[in-house]
Design an enzyme around this catalytic site. Structure first.
Site, PDB file in Angstrom:
ATOM      1  N   CYS A 382       0.824  -1.202   0.000  1.00  0.00           N
ATOM      2  CA  CYS A 382       0.000   0.000   0.000  1.00  0.00           C
ATOM      3  C   CYS A 382       0.865   1.262   0.000  1.00  0.00           C
ATOM      4  CB  CYS A 382      -1.001  -0.061   1.149  1.00  0.00           C
ATOM      5  SG  CYS A 382      -2.488   0.885   0.778  1.00  0.00           S
ATOM      6  N   HIS A 508      -3.748  -5.176   0.420  1.00  0.00           N
ATOM      7  CA  HIS A 508      -3.152  -5.703   1.656  1.00  0.00           C
ATOM      8  C   HIS A 508      -3.178  -7.229   1.676  1.00  0.00           C
ATOM      9  CE1 HIS A 508      -2.871  -1.868   3.902  1.00  0.00           C
ATOM     10  NE2 HIS A 508      -3.817  -1.514   3.042  1.00  0.00           N
ATOM     11  N   GLU A 510      -1.568  -9.172   3.489  1.00  0.00           N
ATOM     12  CA  GLU A 510      -1.443  -9.707   4.853  1.00  0.00           C
ATOM     13  C   GLU A 510      -2.797 -10.030   5.474  1.00  0.00           C
ATOM     14  OE1 GLU A 510      -1.083  -6.599   3.953  1.00  0.00           O
ATOM     15  OE2 GLU A 510      -1.604  -5.149   5.508  1.00  0.00           O
TER      16      GLU A 510
HETATM   17  N1  GLN Z   1      -2.127   6.537   2.764  1.00  0.00           N
HETATM   18  C1  GLN Z   1      -2.188   5.774   1.570  1.00  0.00           C
HETATM   19  C2  GLN Z   1      -3.517   5.873   0.888  1.00  0.00           C
HETATM   20  O1  GLN Z   1      -4.500   6.249   1.500  1.00  0.00           O
HETATM   21  C3  GLN Z   1      -1.841   4.317   1.847  1.00  0.00           C
HETATM   22  C4  GLN Z   1      -2.832   3.631   2.722  1.00  0.00           C
HETATM   23  C5  GLN Z   1      -2.316   2.348   3.309  1.00  0.00           C
HETATM   24  O2  GLN Z   1      -1.112   2.113   3.339  1.00  0.00           O
HETATM   25  N2  GLN Z   1      -3.203   1.528   3.796  1.00  0.00           N
HETATM   26  O3  GLN Z   1      -3.632   5.570  -0.275  1.00  0.00           O
END
Ligand code: GLN
Length: 550
Positions: A382, A508, A510
């Site tokens: 992310c 994600h 994970e």
């Molecule tokens: N802050 C970033 C976004 O909103 C990444 C979010 C995250 O790592 N879950 O896109």
């Protein structure tokens, strides 16, 4: 008809109610019962989505896009099933539902009160998952500790259900602490007696008492607990400290927790728990053949729970590779251009963690650059992927001001920018791009090799994305967008084919790794780190190779 088990906690928090609930669920599932778990959290936030990770650890996202308590992660990892919005209820959500109904006039002029309106809504949610015939057993974990003012409505709801449901359809497991006083060389039962007394004063009588203890409970202590807490002697279960949370189901099986539950709930016709796969996993976990070190670069590294699912994914992937993965947390704020080699020089792999906001991001970018230039296996999740995009833009393509509009809203080189649908969003909580979305994978890429598929589904929690206006430039410079959303074209995976292992994903992974299905991205990342470590150690052993490297 489903049956209901409630897990309450006494004496102190952090005794591991979630793990005990998940372990009991695992044992029942391993006998062939259809089981799910839900969590009731007594705080006023509608969900934990708006909580800082320092407050409450990681926010776990379900397939259907609910932002939930991290215990739901344990439930999924243990049971290998999906949970959903319905599996996590907070006091805030209960009140929100009741207040909305009141505004709609649903209470027909009545005074709306904690009893019966709030408790009725709690009971409705407690029974909800059991109503479609999907499950035989619903385990409900009640957050907080018995005696807290805020958990009282939940205890009252259980009391009412105890009275409303057939006796064999409801069971209460109370998790408590039996402290050992070193000076007196004695285990003490009094705090447990008090917490059970408090529970019974509220009309709830536990059937099973699970005792967390650092010393074994002898027969006398067990008898004393049974006698003063009004449970059968076989209902007193010893829960010693375990070397890993994944051992707890087996410890609970030795203590016959599942047997007493089946007996009390009059459930018959199920055989012994089938735990061969689980035991094989545990065996690999306990006796690794090699060891690697992965650097986890983030800004909440002081708190283990902030990256819970990532850490657990490494446990699963490590066992799969028969390798102990030591995760070294590194604070992104302390990484600078001039110390990055020193900080990351001993690692076998680098994971740049998800996150929000400006703090520490230049450190993350410096870390990505180091991994890219030295061939250190890299995995960005992310925000971690977004940092890899920024780094590549700045260093390789020469877009000097490359940035994300999250950190620099006025940047003219927004290689990462806010998703179109997010621009009109003004409220927080449940408003990000959340939950599962499909992703198409390009054939012949690293991602394709890892997944062995051309179409996958992964979970999301973000507002920003790779800016496709720059895609041509990036691909011309060697970065491959190997995964994309089939409808919107949103870039989901980036990789560098000329690097031994360099991959970043917008989603994600994970959140989907379980004991039975370790996530392939983690499994392959660990394998790449193992190879990196092997090459390094053989280089260290072989002076010729070493000089070649220099
Ligand atoms: N802050 C970033 C976004 O909103 C990444 C979010 C995250 O790592 N879950 O896109």
């Amino acid at each position: 008809m489903a049956k209901y088990i409630f897990v309450t906690g006494g004496v102190t928090s952090s005794l591991g109610k979630g793990i005990i609930a998940a372990s009991l669920a695992k044992l029942l599932q391993a006998r062939g019962l259809r089981v799910t778990i839900q969590k009731f959290d007594p705080y006023i936030n509608v969900d934990p989505g708006t909580l800082n990770p320092y407050e409450h650890g990681e926010c776990f996202v379900t397939e259907d896009g609910a932002e939930t308590d991290l215990d739901l992660g344990h439930y999924e990892r243990f049971l290998n099933i999906f949970t959903s919005q319905a599996n996590n209820v907070t006091t805030g959500r209960i009140y929100q539902t009741v207040i909305n109904k009141e505004r709609e006039g649903a209470y027909l002029g009545k005074t709306v009160q904690v009893i019966p309106h709030i408790t009725d809504e709690i009971k409705r949610r407690m029974l909800l998952l059991g109503q479609k015939g999907e499950y035989d057993i619903i385990i409900s974990e009640i957050g907080g500790t018995v005696g807290d003012i805020e958990s009282l409505p939940y205890i009252e709801a259980i009391r009412q259900l105890q009275w409303e449901l057939p006796e064999e359809d409801l069971l209460v497991v109370h998790l408590t602490l039996i402290p050992y006083l070193k000076a007196a060389k004695e285990l003490k039962t009094k705090p447990t007696q008090h917490s059970v007394k408090m529970l019974s004063e509220n009309g709830v009588f536990p059937d099973v008492i699970v005792c967390r203890t650092e010393e074994p409970l002898n027969a006398d202590i067990k008898r004393k607990i049974a006698q003063f807490c009004n449970v059968k002697i076989e209902g007193v279960i010893e829960a010693p400290d375990a070397s890993t949370i994944y051992e707890v189901p087996l410890l609970m099986m030795n203590e016959k927790l599942d047997q007493i539950v089946l007996k009390q709930m009059q459930i018959t016709g199920y055989g012994e728990p089938e735990l061969e796969k689980w035991k094989a996993f545990l065996n690999k976990l306990k006796y690794p053949k090699t060891k690697i070190t992965i650097g986890l670069i983030g800004k909440y590294v002081e708190l283990q729970d902030a990256y819970k699912s990532i850490l657990e994914s490494f446990v699963h992937a490590g066992a799969m590779n028969e390798c102990k993965v030591q995760v070294m947390p590194i604070h992104s704020e302390f990484i600078m251009e001039d110390n990055v080699a020193e900080k990351l020089g001993n690692l076998d792999g680098l994971l740049v963690a998800p996150g929000f906001g400006h703090r520490g991001i230049e450190g993350k970018i410096a870390a990505v650059r180091y991994a890219r230039q030295t061939g250190l296996p890299f995995f960005g999740i992310c925000l971690g992927m977004q940092m890899a995009v920024i780094e590549y833009g700045r260093t390789v393509i020469g877009i000097k001001g490359a940035h994300s509009t999250e950190m620099d809203p006025d940047t003219t080189d927004a290689v990462v920018n806010m998703m179109e649908e997010q621009k009109a969003v003004t409220t927080k909580g449940g408003t990000m791009r959340l939950g599962v979305y499909p992703c198409d994978i390009k054939e012949g890429t690293l991602a394709h090799r890892i997944y062995g598929a051309t179409s996958i589904n992964e979970r999301h929690r973000h507002r920003y994305e790779f800016n496709n206006a720059f895609l041509e430039q990036y691909e011309a410079a060697g970065m491959v967008a190997s995964g994309k959303n089939p409808e919107t074209g949103l870039v989901e995976i980036i990789e560098l084919p000329d690097h031994p292992f360099f991959i970043g994903c917008q989603y994600h992974p994970e959140l989907k790794s379980t004991v039975e299905n370790p996530h392939p991205l983690f499994v392959h990342f660990v394998a790449a780190a193992k190879e990196f470590n092997d090459n390094r150690s053989s280089a260290a052993k072989n002076p010729l190779l070493q000089s070649e490297m220099i």
